[in-house]
Scaffold this motif. Structure first.
Motif, PDB file in Angstrom:
ATOM      1  N   LYS A 228       0.827  -1.214   0.000  1.00 38.24           N
ATOM      2  CA  LYS A 228       0.000   0.000   0.000  1.00 38.24           C
ATOM      3  C   LYS A 228       0.855   1.256   0.000  1.00 38.24           C
ATOM      4  CE  LYS A 228      -4.164  -1.155   2.588  1.00 38.24           C
ATOM      5  NZ  LYS A 228      -4.842  -0.951   3.876  1.00 38.24           N
ATOM      6  N   LYS A 229       1.901   1.250   0.807  1.00 36.52           N
ATOM      7  CA  LYS A 229       2.710   2.457   0.993  1.00 36.52           C
ATOM      8  C   LYS A 229       3.715   2.690  -0.113  1.00 36.52           C
ATOM      9  CE  LYS A 229       2.038   2.748   5.888  1.00 36.52           C
ATOM     10  NZ  LYS A 229       2.615   2.808   7.208  1.00 36.52           N
ATOM     11  N   SER A 230       4.082   1.652  -0.830  1.00 35.32           N
ATOM     12  CA  SER A 230       5.066   1.797  -1.898  1.00 35.32           C
ATOM     13  C   SER A 230       4.341   2.028  -3.222  1.00 35.32           C
ATOM     14  CB  SER A 230       5.924   0.533  -1.997  1.00 35.32           C
ATOM     15  OG  SER A 230       6.871   0.677  -3.017  1.00 35.32           O
ATOM     16  N   GLY A 231       4.674   3.090  -3.916  1.00 33.24           N
ATOM     17  CA  GLY A 231       4.038   3.371  -5.196  1.00 33.24           C
ATOM     18  C   GLY A 231       4.631   2.574  -6.336  1.00 33.24           C
ATOM     19  N   LEU A 232       5.725   1.843  -6.059  1.00 33.46           N
ATOM     20  CA  LEU A 232       6.444   1.105  -7.084  1.00 33.46           C
ATOM     21  C   LEU A 232       6.771  -0.280  -6.548  1.00 33.46           C
ATOM     22  CD1 LEU A 232       7.855   1.682  -9.880  1.00 33.46           C
ATOM     23  CD2 LEU A 232       9.910   2.105  -8.545  1.00 33.46           C
ATOM     24  N   VAL A 233       6.495  -1.297  -7.348  1.00 28.44           N
ATOM     25  CA  VAL A 233       6.859  -2.664  -6.979  1.00 28.44           C
ATOM     26  C   VAL A 233       7.636  -3.275  -8.145  1.00 28.44           C
ATOM     27  CG1 VAL A 233       4.973  -3.105  -5.361  1.00 28.44           C
ATOM     28  CG2 VAL A 233       4.617  -3.568  -7.782  1.00 28.44           C
ATOM     29  N   TRP A 234       8.442  -4.277  -7.830  1.00 26.48           N
ATOM     30  CA  TRP A 234       9.175  -5.012  -8.858  1.00 26.48           C
ATOM     31  C   TRP A 234       8.431  -6.307  -9.093  1.00 26.48           C
ATOM     32  CZ3 TRP A 234      13.358  -3.013 -11.355  1.00 26.48           C
ATOM     33  CH2 TRP A 234      13.869  -1.836 -10.830  1.00 26.48           C
ATOM     34  N   VAL A 235       8.032  -6.558 -10.341  1.00 26.76           N
ATOM     35  CA  VAL A 235       7.216  -7.720 -10.667  1.00 26.76           C
ATOM     36  C   VAL A 235       7.885  -8.514 -11.777  1.00 26.76           C
ATOM     37  CG1 VAL A 235       4.947  -8.521 -11.418  1.00 26.76           C
ATOM     38  CG2 VAL A 235       5.128  -6.431 -10.064  1.00 26.76           C
ATOM     39  N   GLY A 236       8.009  -9.811 -11.546  1.00 28.27           N
ATOM     40  CA  GLY A 236       8.559 -10.707 -12.556  1.00 28.27           C
ATOM     41  C   GLY A 236       7.654 -11.906 -12.731  1.00 28.27           C
ATOM     42  N   GLY A 237       7.571 -12.368 -13.950  1.00 26.24           N
ATOM     43  CA  GLY A 237       6.797 -13.576 -14.240  1.00 26.24           C
ATOM     44  C   GLY A 237       7.743 -14.736 -14.475  1.00 26.24           C
ATOM     45  N   PRO A 238       7.204 -15.928 -14.723  1.00 23.89           N
ATOM     46  CA  PRO A 238       8.056 -17.091 -14.984  1.00 23.89           C
ATOM     47  C   PRO A 238       8.945 -16.850 -16.206  1.00 23.89           C
ATOM     48  CG  PRO A 238       5.772 -17.756 -14.647  1.00 23.89           C
ATOM     49  CD  PRO A 238       5.783 -16.259 -14.737  1.00 23.89           C
TER      50      PRO A 238
ATOM     51  N   ALA B 213       3.210 -14.651 -10.351  1.00 23.07           N
ATOM     52  CA  ALA B 213       4.184 -13.562 -10.413  1.00 23.07           C
ATOM     53  C   ALA B 213       4.882 -13.452  -9.072  1.00 23.07           C
ATOM     54  CB  ALA B 213       3.490 -12.243 -10.751  1.00 23.07           C
ATOM     55  N   GLU B 214       6.093 -12.956  -9.099  1.00 23.17           N
ATOM     56  CA  GLU B 214       6.853 -12.681  -7.883  1.00 23.17           C
ATOM     57  C   GLU B 214       6.918 -11.170  -7.732  1.00 23.17           C
ATOM     58  OE1 GLU B 214       8.953 -13.679  -4.451  1.00 23.17           O
ATOM     59  OE2 GLU B 214       8.027 -15.064  -5.867  1.00 23.17           O
ATOM     60  N   VAL B 215       6.434 -10.653  -6.601  1.00 19.89           N
ATOM     61  CA  VAL B 215       6.370  -9.220  -6.349  1.00 19.89           C
ATOM     62  C   VAL B 215       7.347  -8.874  -5.235  1.00 19.89           C
ATOM     63  CG1 VAL B 215       4.870  -7.300  -5.676  1.00 19.89           C
ATOM     64  CG2 VAL B 215       3.921  -9.219  -6.989  1.00 19.89           C
TER      65      VAL B 215
END
Length: 173
Positions: A19-29, A66-68
């Motif tokens: 919620k607090k972070s406006g940016l996340v790192w997302v990777g798929g398989p 996904a890995e967040v």
């Protein structure tokens, strides 16, 4: 009803940090992680992308995983990594409209202003990354890598007058 305390703590950490972070790192398989802006809405990180002028969402497919990784808004360090189930929302559905209303408020510098939701319905995908309850241990090293290639990053020659402008400002101070 009993529940595992660490599971509740993990869920609370995932929700609050995301919620607090406006940016996340997302990777798929098989796809490297990419920085994406999002909003937290109804228990999931919600994303808009894959359309003209929007962020790319490679490797994120409906029903996939996904890995967040969430970073600290203050220091930028990694707080938590969690696994998500990807759900694509159908344009015009009730869930899509509610999610888009949240995303619309956080979208910066939209080229088409109020008409962006129509464009999103026609040309983009709205995804929900729903936590599965699984968190990963934080790695020991930094995992720093060079940025992924993107058409948004271009290298231009420095304008001829820029060095003189910068030197003038230093001499005045």
């Amino acid at each position: 009803m009993t529940s595992e305390p660490s599971g509740l703590l993990d869920r609370a950490l995932v929700e609050e940090a995301t919620k607090k972070s406006g940016l996340v790192w997302v990777g798929g398989p098989g796809v490297p992680a990419r920085a994406l802006w999002h909003v937290w809405h109804e228990g999931a990180a919600c994303l808009i992308g894959d359309g003209p002028g929007e962020q790319p969402l490679p490797g994120l497919t409906d029903g996939g995983a996904a890995e967040v990784t969430v970073r600290s808004k203050d220091k930028g360090g990694r707080l938590v990594s969690w696994t998500a189930r990807v759900a694509e929302l159908a344009p015009g559905s009730e869930a899509w409209q509610a999610t888009v209303a949240e995303l619309k408020g956080k979208r910066l510098n939209a080229p088409d202003g109020e008409a962006m939701t129509d464009r999103w319905a026609r040309e983009c995908r709205v995804l929900r990354l729903e936590p599965t309850g699984t968190t990963a241990a934080l790695p020991e090293g930094s995992l720093a890598e060079p940025p992924l290639p993107s058409p948004a990053t271009t290298r231009q020659p420095v304008p001829a007058g820029l060095p003189r402008l910068l030197l003038k400002k230093r001499k005045r101070g």
